[in-house]
Design a protein around this motif. Structure first.
Motif, PDB file in Angstrom:
ATOM      1  N   PRO A   1       2.043  -7.481  -6.141  1.00 56.43           N
ATOM      2  CA  PRO A   1       1.430  -7.116  -4.862  1.00 56.43           C
ATOM      3  C   PRO A   1       1.308  -5.605  -4.684  1.00 56.43           C
ATOM      4  CG  PRO A   1       3.122  -8.784  -4.549  1.00 56.43           C
ATOM      5  CD  PRO A   1       3.263  -8.295  -5.957  1.00 56.43           C
ATOM      6  N   LEU A   2       0.206  -5.219  -4.043  1.00 54.09           N
ATOM      7  CA  LEU A   2      -0.034  -3.834  -3.671  1.00 54.09           C
ATOM      8  C   LEU A   2      -0.159  -3.778  -2.149  1.00 54.09           C
ATOM      9  CD1 LEU A   2      -0.845  -0.833  -4.197  1.00 54.09           C
ATOM     10  CD2 LEU A   2      -3.211  -1.647  -4.369  1.00 54.09           C
ATOM     11  N   VAL A   3       0.616  -2.897  -1.525  1.00 57.10           N
ATOM     12  CA  VAL A   3       0.584  -2.753  -0.067  1.00 57.10           C
ATOM     13  C   VAL A   3       0.295  -1.295   0.271  1.00 57.10           C
ATOM     14  CG1 VAL A   3       1.854  -3.016   2.100  1.00 57.10           C
ATOM     15  CG2 VAL A   3       2.267  -4.615   0.208  1.00 57.10           C
ATOM     16  N   LEU A   4      -0.713  -1.050   1.095  1.00 55.09           N
ATOM     17  CA  LEU A   4      -0.952   0.292   1.607  1.00 55.09           C
ATOM     18  C   LEU A   4      -0.047   0.501   2.810  1.00 55.09           C
ATOM     19  CD1 LEU A   4      -4.846   0.679   1.460  1.00 55.09           C
ATOM     20  CD2 LEU A   4      -3.128   1.224  -0.285  1.00 55.09           C
ATOM     21  N   VAL A   5       0.671   1.611   2.813  1.00 60.70           N
ATOM     22  CA  VAL A   5       1.589   1.943   3.912  1.00 60.70           C
ATOM     23  C   VAL A   5       1.162   3.314   4.420  1.00 60.70           C
ATOM     24  CG1 VAL A   5       3.989   2.099   4.623  1.00 60.70           C
ATOM     25  CG2 VAL A   5       3.392   0.777   2.590  1.00 60.70           C
ATOM     26  N   THR A   6       0.535   3.337   5.585  1.00 55.01           N
ATOM     27  CA  THR A   6      -0.093   4.574   6.004  1.00 55.01           C
ATOM     28  C   THR A   6       0.051   4.858   7.485  1.00 55.01           C
ATOM     29  OG1 THR A   6      -2.250   5.727   6.100  1.00 55.01           O
ATOM     30  CG2 THR A   6      -2.294   3.330   6.214  1.00 55.01           C
ATOM     31  N   ASN A   7       0.264   6.133   7.797  1.00 56.38           N
ATOM     32  CA  ASN A   7       0.190   6.591   9.173  1.00 56.38           C
ATOM     33  C   ASN A   7      -1.293   6.789   9.469  1.00 56.38           C
ATOM     34  OD1 ASN A   7       2.951   6.586   9.261  1.00 56.38           O
ATOM     35  ND2 ASN A   7       3.187   8.807   9.253  1.00 56.38           N
ATOM     36  N   ALA A   8      -1.870   5.873  10.216  1.00 53.68           N
ATOM     37  CA  ALA A   8      -3.319   5.853  10.387  1.00 53.68           C
ATOM     38  C   ALA A   8      -3.699   5.494  11.810  1.00 53.68           C
ATOM     39  CB  ALA A   8      -3.937   4.848   9.409  1.00 53.68           C
ATOM     40  N   THR A   9      -4.987   5.618  12.104  1.00 56.09           N
ATOM     41  CA  THR A   9      -5.496   5.291  13.422  1.00 56.09           C
ATOM     42  C   THR A   9      -5.958   3.846  13.462  1.00 56.09           C
ATOM     43  OG1 THR A   9      -7.845   5.776  13.062  1.00 56.09           O
ATOM     44  CG2 THR A   9      -6.370   7.659  13.449  1.00 56.09           C
ATOM     45  N   SER A  10      -6.369   3.412  14.632  1.00 58.72           N
ATOM     46  CA  SER A  10      -6.870   2.043  14.782  1.00 58.72           C
ATOM     47  C   SER A  10      -8.227   1.855  14.113  1.00 58.72           C
ATOM     48  CB  SER A  10      -6.981   1.679  16.269  1.00 58.72           C
ATOM     49  OG  SER A  10      -7.831   2.591  16.945  1.00 58.72           O
ATOM     50  N   GLU A  11      -8.795   2.927  13.584  1.00 61.20           N
ATOM     51  CA  GLU A  11     -10.079   2.856  12.891  1.00 61.20           C
ATOM     52  C   GLU A  11      -9.909   2.673  11.387  1.00 61.20           C
ATOM     53  OE1 GLU A  11     -12.109   6.405  14.023  1.00 61.20           O
ATOM     54  OE2 GLU A  11     -12.296   5.821  16.114  1.00 61.20           O
ATOM     55  N   LEU A  12      -8.686   2.457  10.944  1.00 59.84           N
ATOM     56  CA  LEU A  12      -8.411   2.380   9.509  1.00 59.84           C
ATOM     57  C   LEU A  12      -9.227   1.304   8.811  1.00 59.84           C
ATOM     58  CD1 LEU A  12      -6.807   3.112   6.960  1.00 59.84           C
ATOM     59  CD2 LEU A  12      -5.048   1.503   7.715  1.00 59.84           C
ATOM     60  N   GLU A  13      -9.295   0.124   9.395  1.00 63.18           N
ATOM     61  CA  GLU A  13     -10.008  -0.977   8.736  1.00 63.18           C
ATOM     62  C   GLU A  13     -11.478  -0.614   8.499  1.00 63.18           C
ATOM     63  OE1 GLU A  13      -6.435  -2.541  10.852  1.00 63.18           O
ATOM     64  OE2 GLU A  13      -8.112  -1.255  11.433  1.00 63.18           O
ATOM     65  N   ARG A  14     -12.076   0.015   9.496  1.00 68.47           N
ATOM     66  CA  ARG A  14     -13.470   0.451   9.354  1.00 68.47           C
ATOM     67  C   ARG A  14     -13.595   1.499   8.254  1.00 68.47           C
ATOM     68  NH1 ARG A  14     -15.743   4.477  13.672  1.00 68.47           N
ATOM     69  NH2 ARG A  14     -14.473   5.788  12.295  1.00 68.47           N
ATOM     70  N   ASP A  15     -12.644   2.417   8.200  1.00 71.53           N
ATOM     71  CA  ASP A  15     -12.681   3.470   7.186  1.00 71.53           C
ATOM     72  C   ASP A  15     -12.556   2.898   5.776  1.00 71.53           C
ATOM     73  OD1 ASP A  15     -12.882   5.231   9.287  1.00 71.53           O
ATOM     74  OD2 ASP A  15     -10.822   6.000   9.100  1.00 71.53           O
ATOM     75  N   LEU A  16     -11.641   1.946   5.601  1.00 70.81           N
ATOM     76  CA  LEU A  16     -11.481   1.326   4.283  1.00 70.81           C
ATOM     77  C   LEU A  16     -12.767   0.625   3.863  1.00 70.81           C
ATOM     78  CD1 LEU A  16      -7.875  -0.152   4.578  1.00 70.81           C
ATOM     79  CD2 LEU A  16      -8.584   1.780   3.154  1.00 70.81           C
ATOM     80  N   ALA A  17     -13.377  -0.084   4.799  1.00 70.04           N
ATOM     81  CA  ALA A  17     -14.622  -0.790   4.487  1.00 70.04           C
ATOM     82  C   ALA A  17     -15.718   0.193   4.095  1.00 70.04           C
ATOM     83  CB  ALA A  17     -15.051  -1.638   5.679  1.00 70.04           C
ATOM     84  N   SER A  18     -15.771   1.351   4.779  1.00 68.55           N
ATOM     85  CA  SER A  18     -16.816   2.336   4.479  1.00 68.55           C
ATOM     86  C   SER A  18     -16.665   2.919   3.083  1.00 68.55           C
ATOM     87  CB  SER A  18     -16.794   3.459   5.520  1.00 68.55           C
ATOM     88  OG  SER A  18     -15.689   4.326   5.333  1.00 68.55           O
ATOM     89  N   MET A  19     -15.440   2.906   2.545  1.00 66.43           N
ATOM     90  CA  MET A  19     -15.200   3.395   1.186  1.00 66.43           C
ATOM     91  C   MET A  19     -15.259   2.285   0.148  1.00 66.43           C
ATOM     92  SD  MET A  19     -12.131   6.225   1.669  1.00 66.43           S
ATOM     93  CE  MET A  19     -11.008   5.149   2.580  1.00 66.43           C
ATOM     94  N   GLY A  20     -15.540   1.059   0.598  1.00 63.84           N
ATOM     95  CA  GLY A  20     -15.558  -0.070  -0.320  1.00 63.84           C
ATOM     96  C   GLY A  20     -14.177  -0.507  -0.747  1.00 63.84           C
ATOM     97  N   LEU A  21     -13.178  -0.244   0.102  1.00 64.33           N
ATOM     98  CA  LEU A  21     -11.787  -0.514  -0.263  1.00 64.33           C
ATOM     99  C   LEU A  21     -11.129  -1.564   0.629  1.00 64.33           C
ATOM    100  CD1 LEU A  21     -10.514   3.124  -0.944  1.00 64.33           C
ATOM    101  CD2 LEU A  21     -11.500   1.476  -2.557  1.00 64.33           C
ATOM    102  N   ALA A  22     -11.934  -2.353   1.339  1.00 65.73           N
ATOM    103  CA  ALA A  22     -11.363  -3.359   2.235  1.00 65.73           C
ATOM    104  C   ALA A  22     -10.501  -4.366   1.479  1.00 65.73           C
ATOM    105  CB  ALA A  22     -12.476  -4.084   2.988  1.00 65.73           C
ATOM    106  N   ASP A  23     -10.802  -4.554   0.195  1.00 64.97           N
ATOM    107  CA  ASP A  23     -10.060  -5.533  -0.612  1.00 64.97           C
ATOM    108  C   ASP A  23      -9.135  -4.872  -1.623  1.00 64.97           C
ATOM    109  OD1 ASP A  23     -11.965  -4.428  -2.288  1.00 64.97           O
ATOM    110  OD2 ASP A  23     -12.471  -6.322  -3.268  1.00 64.97           O
ATOM    111  N   LEU A  24      -8.859  -3.576  -1.451  1.00 63.90           N
ATOM    112  CA  LEU A  24      -8.048  -2.879  -2.457  1.00 63.90           C
ATOM    113  C   LEU A  24      -6.635  -3.433  -2.541  1.00 63.90           C
ATOM    114  CD1 LEU A  24      -7.617  -0.561  -4.484  1.00 63.90           C
ATOM    115  CD2 LEU A  24      -7.006   0.899  -2.528  1.00 63.90           C
TER     116      LEU A  24
END
Length: 205
Positions: free
Chosen positions: A109-132
């Motif tokens: 398993p890979l888990v991203l652990v990040t201090n992030a904003t509520s816009e994180l999911e949108r940001d990941l999708a914009s980079m093509g990383l929603a499924d990383l």
């Protein structure tokens, strides 16, 4: 007993996977007579930044806080322009790191652990990383931020791994030290070579 050294990889996002282009902010600072980095210094002060990272304020409210912190140094309109420029700074993913982390998922398993904003999911999708990653533990969603031990415990639980069987990767030393204090193996990230060495146990890394 598993022959591999870890059962999960927990990885930070910013300054490991995602990198911001702050050149537009620096240009605006120069035009305003401010030293480069002044806006970031104001924006990332704990009293300004933490409410955003804990999901208590919106990005627009964060921009307002930045503008308030810059008041007295530049006119109000320029202070808000600087805050907005920082909030809207373009970003990119490091393809080398992304490739290394995608290989991780073939083994554990890979888990991203990040201090992030509520816009994180949108940001990941914009980079093509929603499924990383298998899971994403965002401070804005769980209400606790690194280096608080609770966020590491949440991440390990979602990975389904004991803390001492987790590899934790972060660019901030204090975050790595907090993970190590819980029994995790820590990697203080500076370049992709640091991650590649840590993942050398993988057959395809």
């Amino acid at each position: 007993m598993s022959s591999r050294p870890f059962d999960a990889v927990l990885c930070d996002l910013d300054n490991v996977i995602r990198f911001y282009d702050t050149a537009p902010v620096a240009e605006l600072e120069r035009a305003s007579g401010l030293a480069e980095g002044t806006t970031a210094e104001a924006a990332y002060a704990p009293e300004v930044d933490l409410p955003l990272l804990l999901g208590r304020i919106t990005t627009e409210e964060w921009v307002d806080s930045i503008a308030s912190a810059l008041s007295g140094r530049v006119p109000p309109a320029r202070a808000r322009e600087l805050g907005k420029a920082l909030a809207d700074a373009p970003f990119r993913a490091d393809d080398v790191v992304v490739d290394l982390l995608r290989r991780v998922r073939g083994h554990m398993p890979l888990v991203l652990v990040t201090n992030a904003t509520s816009e994180l999911e949108r940001d990941l999708a914009s980079m093509g990383l929603a499924d990383l990653a298998d899971h994403v533990v965002s401070s804005a969603r769980v209400g606790v931020a690194k280096p608080d031990r609770a966020i590491y415990e949440i991440a390990a639980e979602r990975a389904g791994a004991a803390a001492h069987r987790c590899l934790f990767v972060d660019d901030r030393l204090e975050n790595v030290e907090a993970a190590v204090a819980l029994g995790m193996t820590g990697v203080h990230y500076r370049t992709p070579a640091d991650l590649r060495r840590a993942l050398s146990f993988l057959p395809d890394a």
